[in-house]
Design a protein around this motif. Structure first.
Motif, PDB file in Angstrom:
ATOM      1  N   GLU A 143       4.697  -8.410  16.688  1.00 61.37           N
ATOM      2  CA  GLU A 143       3.881  -8.041  15.533  1.00 61.37           C
ATOM      3  C   GLU A 143       4.793  -7.538  14.424  1.00 61.37           C
ATOM      4  O   GLU A 143       5.780  -6.836  14.676  1.00 61.37           O
ATOM      5  CB  GLU A 143       2.888  -6.949  15.924  1.00 61.37           C
ATOM      6  CG  GLU A 143       1.975  -6.510  14.798  1.00 61.37           C
ATOM      7  CD  GLU A 143       0.946  -5.503  15.281  1.00 61.37           C
ATOM      8  OE1 GLU A 143       1.013  -4.340  14.846  1.00 61.37           O
ATOM      9  OE2 GLU A 143       0.088  -5.876  16.110  1.00 61.37           O
ATOM     10  N   VAL A 144       4.478  -7.933  13.194  1.00 59.21           N
ATOM     11  CA  VAL A 144       5.218  -7.445  12.040  1.00 59.21           C
ATOM     12  C   VAL A 144       4.660  -6.087  11.640  1.00 59.21           C
ATOM     13  O   VAL A 144       3.452  -5.935  11.433  1.00 59.21           O
ATOM     14  CB  VAL A 144       5.102  -8.424  10.853  1.00 59.21           C
ATOM     15  CG1 VAL A 144       5.773  -7.850   9.610  1.00 59.21           C
ATOM     16  CG2 VAL A 144       5.735  -9.767  11.220  1.00 59.21           C
ATOM     17  N   ARG A 145       5.508  -5.100  11.561  1.00 58.79           N
ATOM     18  CA  ARG A 145       5.105  -3.763  11.101  1.00 58.79           C
ATOM     19  C   ARG A 145       5.793  -3.475   9.777  1.00 58.79           C
ATOM     20  O   ARG A 145       7.023  -3.488   9.702  1.00 58.79           O
ATOM     21  CB  ARG A 145       5.485  -2.702  12.138  1.00 58.79           C
ATOM     22  CG  ARG A 145       4.726  -2.817  13.460  1.00 58.79           C
ATOM     23  CD  ARG A 145       3.402  -2.084  13.415  1.00 58.79           C
ATOM     24  NE  ARG A 145       2.679  -2.231  14.676  1.00 58.79           N
ATOM     25  CZ  ARG A 145       2.691  -1.326  15.641  1.00 58.79           C
ATOM     26  NH1 ARG A 145       3.437  -0.227  15.519  1.00 58.79           N
ATOM     27  NH2 ARG A 145       1.991  -1.520  16.741  1.00 58.79           N
ATOM     28  N   GLN A 146       5.029  -3.222   8.745  1.00 57.28           N
ATOM     29  CA  GLN A 146       5.581  -2.949   7.426  1.00 57.28           C
ATOM     30  C   GLN A 146       5.342  -1.484   7.063  1.00 57.28           C
ATOM     31  O   GLN A 146       4.340  -0.889   7.478  1.00 57.28           O
ATOM     32  CB  GLN A 146       4.947  -3.868   6.382  1.00 57.28           C
ATOM     33  CG  GLN A 146       5.223  -5.345   6.653  1.00 57.28           C
ATOM     34  CD  GLN A 146       4.577  -6.247   5.626  1.00 57.28           C
ATOM     35  OE1 GLN A 146       4.359  -5.844   4.496  1.00 57.28           O
ATOM     36  NE2 GLN A 146       4.260  -7.470   6.015  1.00 57.28           N
ATOM     37  N   ASP A 147       6.253  -0.938   6.310  1.00 59.65           N
ATOM     38  CA  ASP A 147       6.164   0.464   5.901  1.00 59.65           C
ATOM     39  C   ASP A 147       5.481   0.538   4.543  1.00 59.65           C
ATOM     40  O   ASP A 147       6.060   0.202   3.518  1.00 59.65           O
ATOM     41  CB  ASP A 147       7.563   1.075   5.831  1.00 59.65           C
ATOM     42  CG  ASP A 147       7.527   2.576   5.560  1.00 59.65           C
ATOM     43  OD1 ASP A 147       6.422   3.117   5.364  1.00 59.65           O
ATOM     44  OD2 ASP A 147       8.607   3.203   5.540  1.00 59.65           O
ATOM     45  N   PHE A 148       4.207   0.955   4.543  1.00 59.35           N
ATOM     46  CA  PHE A 148       3.435   1.055   3.307  1.00 59.35           C
ATOM     47  C   PHE A 148       3.298   2.504   2.825  1.00 59.35           C
ATOM     48  O   PHE A 148       2.462   2.808   1.978  1.00 59.35           O
ATOM     49  CB  PHE A 148       2.036   0.465   3.512  1.00 59.35           C
ATOM     50  CG  PHE A 148       2.029  -1.025   3.742  1.00 59.35           C
ATOM     51  CD1 PHE A 148       2.572  -1.887   2.807  1.00 59.35           C
ATOM     52  CD2 PHE A 148       1.467  -1.555   4.900  1.00 59.35           C
ATOM     53  CE1 PHE A 148       2.554  -3.267   3.014  1.00 59.35           C
ATOM     54  CE2 PHE A 148       1.442  -2.926   5.114  1.00 59.35           C
ATOM     55  CZ  PHE A 148       1.984  -3.786   4.173  1.00 59.35           C
ATOM     56  N   ARG A 149       4.136   3.402   3.345  1.00 54.17           N
ATOM     57  CA  ARG A 149       3.971   4.817   3.022  1.00 54.17           C
ATOM     58  C   ARG A 149       4.162   5.096   1.533  1.00 54.17           C
ATOM     59  O   ARG A 149       3.560   6.033   0.994  1.00 54.17           O
ATOM     60  CB  ARG A 149       4.947   5.661   3.840  1.00 54.17           C
ATOM     61  CG  ARG A 149       4.573   5.791   5.322  1.00 54.17           C
ATOM     62  CD  ARG A 149       5.623   6.563   6.092  1.00 54.17           C
ATOM     63  NE  ARG A 149       6.909   5.856   6.078  1.00 54.17           N
ATOM     64  CZ  ARG A 149       8.007   6.327   6.648  1.00 54.17           C
ATOM     65  NH1 ARG A 149       7.979   7.505   7.268  1.00 54.17           N
ATOM     66  NH2 ARG A 149       9.133   5.642   6.610  1.00 54.17           N
ATOM     67  N   LEU A 150       4.978   4.307   0.862  1.00 62.96           N
ATOM     68  CA  LEU A 150       5.234   4.533  -0.562  1.00 62.96           C
ATOM     69  C   LEU A 150       4.411   3.606  -1.453  1.00 62.96           C
ATOM     70  O   LEU A 150       4.594   3.592  -2.672  1.00 62.96           O
ATOM     71  CB  LEU A 150       6.729   4.347  -0.862  1.00 62.96           C
ATOM     72  CG  LEU A 150       7.679   5.290  -0.125  1.00 62.96           C
ATOM     73  CD1 LEU A 150       9.122   4.979  -0.495  1.00 62.96           C
ATOM     74  CD2 LEU A 150       7.347   6.751  -0.423  1.00 62.96           C
ATOM     75  N   ALA A 151       3.499   2.832  -0.852  1.00 60.65           N
ATOM     76  CA  ALA A 151       2.694   1.900  -1.641  1.00 60.65           C
ATOM     77  C   ALA A 151       1.745   2.665  -2.559  1.00 60.65           C
ATOM     78  O   ALA A 151       1.133   3.658  -2.161  1.00 60.65           O
ATOM     79  CB  ALA A 151       1.904   0.985  -0.711  1.00 60.65           C
ATOM     80  N   ASP A 152       1.625   2.181  -3.778  1.00 63.55           N
ATOM     81  CA  ASP A 152       0.758   2.786  -4.785  1.00 63.55           C
ATOM     82  C   ASP A 152      -0.447   1.872  -4.967  1.00 63.55           C
ATOM     83  O   ASP A 152      -0.336   0.781  -5.531  1.00 63.55           O
ATOM     84  CB  ASP A 152       1.525   2.931  -6.100  1.00 63.55           C
ATOM     85  CG  ASP A 152       0.728   3.622  -7.194  1.00 63.55           C
ATOM     86  OD1 ASP A 152      -0.504   3.445  -7.238  1.00 63.55           O
ATOM     87  OD2 ASP A 152       1.335   4.319  -8.018  1.00 63.55           O
TER      88      ASP A 152
END
Length: 396
Positions: free
Chosen positions: A10-19
């Motif tokens: 599974e691809v895990r992306q880091d969206f913590r800084l997404a606006d």
């Protein structure tokens, strides 16, 4: 493309800084584009699909951009307040597979592959063959003999794919490619490919965008290989984490009664899927006895308060007639979602005051045999002009 635990990568992306607001503005701006990769209804959302992929490696046919229809006949048939139909059959190859395939093929090209492969019950093969032809790539397809609608097979061949029948059907094809694909220099594009799932997320992202980032109470979809359930659930949870949507809808996965190993597992409370050795249903696109994405789909049901059900072929064809005569149309497998919505509403699982988005996975012309069953013989014997005029005048 499996991990040591026996599940799928599974691809895990880091969206913590997404606006969220910046992304909404960006996505709105791209709606005005008519050419280039960002005119695609998948790559419009590139920051959520594959932010690291270089633009030069994107293989696109302008997929996505499919209609979302507020369909009163579907709501009446199902017995709920409101139904939107997401018509994925409007994709270039005629099915939802294009949303995921553009992402998988693009990643394969980025990795240096020139030969691509899949096992298929029809829609996956025609989608992969289309992208391979567009990009000048080799395409190898394994199909269950007699288990693919003729139109899908002809479409795959017309795009120039190498098509081989395989004993044991779709499930055997997936096992063979998982075991030998890399040794043969083939980039496997079945739903075991995690980038397929990332691309398929765009269906629900686009639907949320079309509805002003507020989704209905339920998302209902057919279940075959279960990649759609995995993808849509992943997309919903990621949008909620980013702040693009305020609430995650519940998910309902609908299988045909003769090909429902996932529903049986969920209904029994079991933790392991027991494959159906001889799946049978007129809805050939979901005639899959051992869905490879069942673990991911089970996790999505847990995280999205999801449910499953199984419906008869008769219920599927009745739902198809409603969708066809509403002016939208779909193949039988796509109609399973509306049939399941009707069943779940009748049982009280879904309230009659609730709303639903039903994913229509494939175009009505994908399966001509089903049309011959569902459409009455027009009896086109030639009539003299005067006789024809009299008949028409009599039915005004």
């Amino acid at each position: 493309m499996s991990c040591d635990c026996g599940g799928l990568l599974e691809v895990r992306q880091d969206f913590r800084l997404a606006d969220a607001e910046r992304l909404k503005t960006l996505f709105d701006c791209r709606l005005a584009l008519r050419t280039g990769p960002y005119a695609s209804g998948v790559w419009r959302y590139k920051e959520l699909i594959d932010p690291e992929l270089e633009e030069a490696h994107i293989v696109t046919r302008g997929e996505g951009n499919t209609g979302l229809y507020d369909c009163a006949p579907a709501a009446i048939h199902a017995g709920v307040r409101r139904v939107w139909l997401k018509a994925q059959g409007e994709n270039p190859s005629g099915s939802f597979k294009d949303n995921g395939m553009t992402a998988a093929v693009s990643r394969g090209v980025f990795a240096g592959y020139r030969a691509f492969a899949c096992a298929s019950t029809g829609n996956t093969s025609s989608s992969l063959a289309m992208y391979a032809a567009w990009a000048g790539l080799r395409c190898v397809v394994l199909v269950p003999p007699g288990g693919v609608a003729a139109n899908k097979l002809m479409q795959t061949l017309a795009y120039g794919a190498e098509v081989y029948g395989i004993e044991g059907g779709y499930d055997a094809g997936v096992r063979l490619l998982n075991r030998c694909g890399e040794a043969l220099g083939l980039y496997v594009c079945n739903s075991v490919n995690p980038f397929r799932i990332e691309g398929q997320k765009s269906m629900i992202i686009e639907a949320a965008h079309q509805l002003g980032w507020t989704l209905p109470d339920w998302v209902v979809l057919p279940g075959g290989a279960l990649s759609n359930a995995s993808a849509l659930g992943k997309g919903l949870l990621e949008m909620k984490a980013i702040g693009l949507i305020g609430k995650v809808p519940r998910i309902a996965v609908v299988q045909a009664e003769g090909a429902s190993p996932f529903h049986r597992m969920i209904a029994s409370g079991g933790g392991e899927l027991v494959p159906e050795p001889a799946p049978r249903t007129a809805a050939s696109a979901i005639r899959i006895g051992n869905p490879p994405s069942w673990r991911k789909a089970a996790r999505v049901l847990r995280d999205c308060a999801g449910v499953t059900c199984a419906v008869s072929d008769e219920a599927i064809m009745a739902a198809k007639r409603v969708i066809d005569r509403s002016g939208i149309g779909c193949e039988p497998a796509a109609a399973a979602g509306l049939a399941g919505l009707k069943k779940l509403a009748a049982e009280g699982t879904i309230s009659r005051d609730e709303t639903a988005l039903v994913v229509l996975t494939g175009h009505m012309l994908k399966d001509a045999d089903a049309l011959r069953v569902s459409v009455p013989d027009p009896g086109l014997s030639p009539l003299a002009p005067d006789e024809l005029f009299s008949r028409l005048a009599g039915v005004r």
